[in-house]
Write an enzyme that holds these catalytic residues in place. Sequence first.
Site, short mmCIF file in Angstrom:
data_model
loop_
_atom_site.label_atom_id
_atom_site.label_comp_id
_atom_site.label_asym_id
_atom_site.label_seq_id
_atom_site.Cartn_x
_atom_site.Cartn_y
_atom_site.Cartn_z
N HIS A 188 4.73 4.11 -3.35
CA HIS A 188 5.58 5.21 -3.81
C HIS A 188 5.99 6.15 -2.68
CE1 HIS A 188 1.35 6.28 -4.08
NE2 HIS A 188 1.70 7.52 -3.83
N ASP A 199 -10.19 1.10 -5.36
CA ASP A 199 -10.09 2.56 -5.22
C ASP A 199 -10.81 3.29 -6.35
OD1 ASP A 199 -8.53 2.51 -2.91
OD2 ASP A 199 -6.70 2.18 -4.07
N ASP A 213 0.84 -1.20 0.00
CA ASP A 213 0.00 0.00 0.00
C ASP A 213 0.88 1.25 0.00
OD1 ASP A 213 -2.57 1.46 0.39
OD2 ASP A 213 -1.60 2.02 2.28
#
Length: 1566
Positions: free
Chosen positions: A575, A693, A572
């Site tokens: 980045h 999402d 999760d």
Amino acid sequence: MTTRFSTPAQPDSPPFMVWNLDLNEDGTTPRDKSFIRIPSSLTQSCALRFRVLIGSTASIDARLHTNYPLDGSDYQRTKFHSKKFNFNHQTELICEFRVQRPGPYQYYLSYKSIDDDADDRCDAIVCADDCNPTVERAYRTFKDRRTPTAYFLVDPQLTLGGQSLPLDGIVLQSMSPKWLGLMKDWSAQLAASSKMGYNMIHFIPMQQRGGSDSPYSLYDQLELSDDLFEKPLKRAEKDTRLREMLLEMNHRYRMLGVTDMVWNHTAYNSKWLCDHPEAGFNLENSPHLRSAFELDTALSEFSRDLSDLGLNRMVHSVEDVEQLMAGVDKHVVQPLRLWEFYVIDVETAIKAVDEAWDVAAETEPIADSKLSQLDGDQRTEWLRSHIVGNQAYTLSERYGRTIDAARTAAVLRVLSNNGSKEEALAQLRNLLDLLNMPYYREYDADVEAIMKNISERVKYERLDQGSWKFGKPIDDNYKIVDPLFTTVEASDSSIPDDRLHLANNGWIWGGNPLDNFAGPQSKAYLRREVIVWGDCVKLNYGEKPEDNPWLWEHMRQYTLNMARVFHGFRIDNCHSTPIELAEYLLDEARKVNPNLYVIAELFTGSEDTDRIFVQRLGINSLIREAMQAWDPHEMSRLAHRHGGRPIGSLALDCLGEPGFFTDDEHGGARIDGIVAPLSGSLPHAMFFDCTHDNEMPAQKRTMEDSLPNAAIVAMTACATGSTRGYDELYPRHLNVVHEHRRYAVLDDPLNVGLGEAKARINRLHREIAQYQEVHVHQESEYVTVHRVHPVTREGVLMIAHCAFKGATEDAPFENPRLYGTAAAPEFAYRLQSAPPDSLDSSMTGDEILHGLPSVLKELDAPGIFKHTGSSGMYTELVLPRGFGPGSVLVVRTRLVDFKPNLDWKIRTCADEAVSKLDLGALNVALYRCDAEERDTIGDGSYNVPGLGPLPYCGLQGWFTHLKHIIPSNDLGHPLCAHLRQGWWALDYVSGRLRKYSKVYPQLDSLADWFDERWTLVKRVPNFMLPRYFALTMYTAYQALLGRALALMPGEIVGRSRFTNQLALTSVQLLGHVSSTGLRPDSQVGTCSMSAGLPHFSTHHMRCWGRDVFIALEGLLLVTGRFDEAREHILAFGSTLKHGLIPNLLDSGRSPRYNARDATWFWLQAVQSYCMLAPDGLKLLDVSVKRRFPDGETFVPWDSDKAYSKSSTIAELIQEIMQRHAQGIKFREWNAGPNLDSQMRDEGFDVSIDVDFAHTGFVSGGSQWNCGTWMDKMGSSEKAGIRGVPATPRDGADIEIVGLQKSTLRWLSELCRKDQFYSKGVVSADGTSISYVQWDQLVQTSFEKHFWVPLDPNEDAAYNVNSSLVNRRGIYRDTYGATAEWADYQFRPNISVAMTVAPELFDPEHALICLHKISAVLAAPLGMRTLDPRDMRYRPDYDNSNDSDDPLVAQGINYHQGPEWLWPTSYFLRARLIFLHNYIKTRAGQPSELTHALRTVYHELHAHMVNLKHHISNSAFAGLPELTNHNGSYCRDSCETQAWSSGCLLMALHEMARLESAVHDALAQIN
């Protein structure tokens, strides 16, 4: 046609694969291989090989360092294992190891490079410059170098039910555990997913949730959520239940489990934060956040006090936002006085300088000198750096920016010219105001950003109906903006408040994911750039476990718990996760689960940045989202991008070649296998039709698009994913925080929503995982995807009618035509909305999640019609009625009349087909230029439209293009386009072999092999022809090359790609042509050597005496072709006339004797044959019939006198020596324009003699002829040079003197051993001279007649005319030329003499000269034929030049600067000889000797790097005759020249012999 070849059974297991990576010259990884992914298979073993060219920068002491555990130990990311590159007597270095463990790995190379700047032990090999000699070192020091770290990723091996699950076969579904209900009831839910065809379930985090109830805001990472269980359980019991559930899911439902890993933050109310506030970014460990914290606190208070300030708590319009922002400015920003964090406090600074004034230095010289040199902005910036400093400053405290008072006082003395303190302090106030100006500007810019970001956030949250704050008042619960900080309760009253204020996590639009936006370098929190997650505290790991031990260990335990249970992780917020942390935790996870499957989504906005995360973390699949597409065209682009190769792609088998792997783990055992190049690729994708999402299709497009969207995704050649609810047609995206309903338990999921259609689509995706060829087509609202198996050619074609908003029922669509392909219907469906009255009351409850009412309609099968057109049979598909938006159909495809094992059929029996071919037949099969072909069978080379004629008629001609087409899969190449248009190329390939069968009957076998395969290939549709043509040609090509190399038993053959390429030019340049041969009556099939192709291919221009015998040792002796070498020696020997070997043989019909050097190269070749061939000396006794019985008089070749007398080779040698000793004078037979249209009459007079009185040198020629290899005759009337040789080189030529000395030395040795019948010769005056005497005379005369000393004072000792010297420290090119200045020209012929007769040269002089040759004459590929300093130097050869310039007209400058290749090899050999001997005589310790010699060999190999690249890329697969200036292409040069490659093989043979001894010695030392 009767089948001649019996196809063997296919092996049960795939071959061992050696994946090869060719590194750059400096050891770095090629840019196009920056991402390397190594497939992993349960059934196929593999190894990784790195290859470096010897002679490249990285080839000295090259070692590979990798953290792949070469010794079988446990993996440690920071532990690198070292492995030497193997020499193995090759021209490449290789380092290889077996790959057995999945995961991400690093590697780099270390090597040594020559340190030219080192002031180490030097030797006077001297010198580069005539006036100022410098030293060249024989003993070099080395600098240690290393390349940047590179990466490779080994895929995990996933299995289901004991069967391998390829990554492209994954069908994943995301689920939220909190919507699944109690874990004990999950079985029914999992059963439904299994029925729907999913084989992997992604579980959203199931740990204890924090105060927001978000599954991504974890309260306790080590504790599963209580609401998953029917009663409170201990942690261990919960873990056991989870493990049991995963096992049931795997064994019963054949699904793997993946879970999210949340490492970047924790819930704001995590209890352990109270004990460990250092785990977050607080004001104590991150004081730079203080200004942001004060602003955040003030904004919270502003939200609370809004009514008291007279502002409206509700926001309905942009005008309301503007009023609100005016209040923020007035009541928050201005009172905070944030500028105090930026600027220097003027009053405090003045006071400090006042106090320091009396104790500070009275003057500062640095300031004095600098200030006097600078003015304006430069002066201000210097003052800033000098008294404020350049160290990084963070906004950690008010007035934290200070000055150095003492320095400032000293500077003020200078500025005030030592005025009073009061004056100086007044000036200081102005100076500080000046210095503060950019800080105030910085503050203003930050405030502007603060106001803008707050305003934009308020607009989004308060005016967008989709926002959770829409319609809510601004107050303590719904603050104007979400807080950026959380304050936790102290577990101990001694904990200071600053430690309790923790930064919340979030993300930054467009931010650099590799930067920590909470770090001291960032002002993201102050500028309100962080889009915050108010329920999550950002964790402060530092860079290593020691930076925050408790936190790292806590997360390690969390990670291990999950790795022991799940088959994979989804990272999760990857980045924003510190990359060092993710590396560490994934390494720990792989210790307990080596085949961990890792997926992640990266919002970096950069493929390069994505690659960094993928490489370092070992991400196996990157999440990609179909819902990002905005129309059918974009949807088709995404489908095309995420995997697969075009249909009809050239077979991957064409990239590999048979080879072997040396297994060091098992005593160096040799494992046969396939060596194939590693291809760079994009990171593997997991393509989601919709993630948890994303907004649902009903929100972004239409509900009906759910089916075509899912079908397009399922047809892509990658992993695929979906989210629970997509198949049930949920109307909206589910908010993981606020949604509390649960999934419906579906007894029959096939009848809900997408149901049956999605289940069939999912199962189809798993089934076609190996269907790696893909074609994607978009037309109006339709997207067509065709997946095909690369071997069986079975396929699946899907047509989807997209239902983006505005889609129409009858959008235009052209019926697909499938050429050569049959189709069978699989299924067709359409998704439509159900009428409102069909809504079941059971679907509307508040507790259970349900989808939109819908109808999944099964459509009729498409119309499938077979037709025949100009391109053959095709199948037309006609869409069924009602195929409107929301429809998909799938058909199975197969090629008609296709053998499913065609690939295997093609790849077999080629070795059998070529097993009877000799080298002459191989010349036909592989090579033959256009002129050779026309000369022999009347046909020429194949002309490809858009490309022109192929360079060769044989297979090498096709591979001129195929070698580039195959690796790049360039199906758009003109050759591929031509193949798709018809069978002409196929018929040509086998047809020409049939025509040659009269000369070489054994070629029928190869033609049969081709025809057998062409018969099958012609059955495939035309679009497939490039693939099967390439595969067939590749298979035959490899077999032919293997057969050719096997028939050449020379030691150098097979050592490396380079030596093989050079050896194959022997096959290339020796062949049969009808118009000429070695004798007038040459038998059919007899091979003769071409001097070069394509210019010297047929008739009298094919066989040149000097060319043949310069090349003979390399092309024939070194390669073990002793019979062909013998035949060439005998054939030319039989034509001996006037004591000379002919320059042009012309089959012995009308040979021409205008070369003074051909005879001496023939003698050198005879000497080499005697030394290298088995029983070589017996050649001297072989008798040959004489073309000219008396050796003087011309007789027709077919007269009775011709060949009526015989001589032995020994007698021919003696005749040559005797005729030269007595002097040779004759006029060429048939002199005149019929013999040579350009030569003047006096040029036909040939004169050669020996000066026994002074030198013993053979001398001859005149200014009107050119008797050496530099033989260009002027032909331009316009330039006035017709009949004027460019380079007459009359007199004694240095290379001829060297060859003469070599022969004399050899004959002397033979005489000493009584192996030659004559002891010497009789000169013209009747004096008997032994070979020993003659040899000694030349020896003593050479240096003093050829050396040009460095010191002009020594000229007299060497018979030097000082006025003619152009360069010193060299050997003259000739001695005794008519034009005396020509003697002093600097040319590469010196190296020939140095190589064949090194004893002639003073070793020190030779080394000086060799250094000059290297510095002046050596070029990228060849040797400059003239010193660039020479006034006649013209380096670009253009034979068509029609100017009146006498130095270049009609190519008169052929040997006046253009760079010829064959002397390069003699130069390399000369360097080898002299440096090798020099070092051996000077070295002390063995290590000193071997390391010095290693330097020499490295430099010699370095000189060959360009040659290696050239032959690999040459259209003619050879080395050219010459190049123009600095290696540039010369269009008038032969593309492949016998002596260019032959001489290089000679050099490599000699180098290999000496170099192997050096490497053996180095191995002992090391």
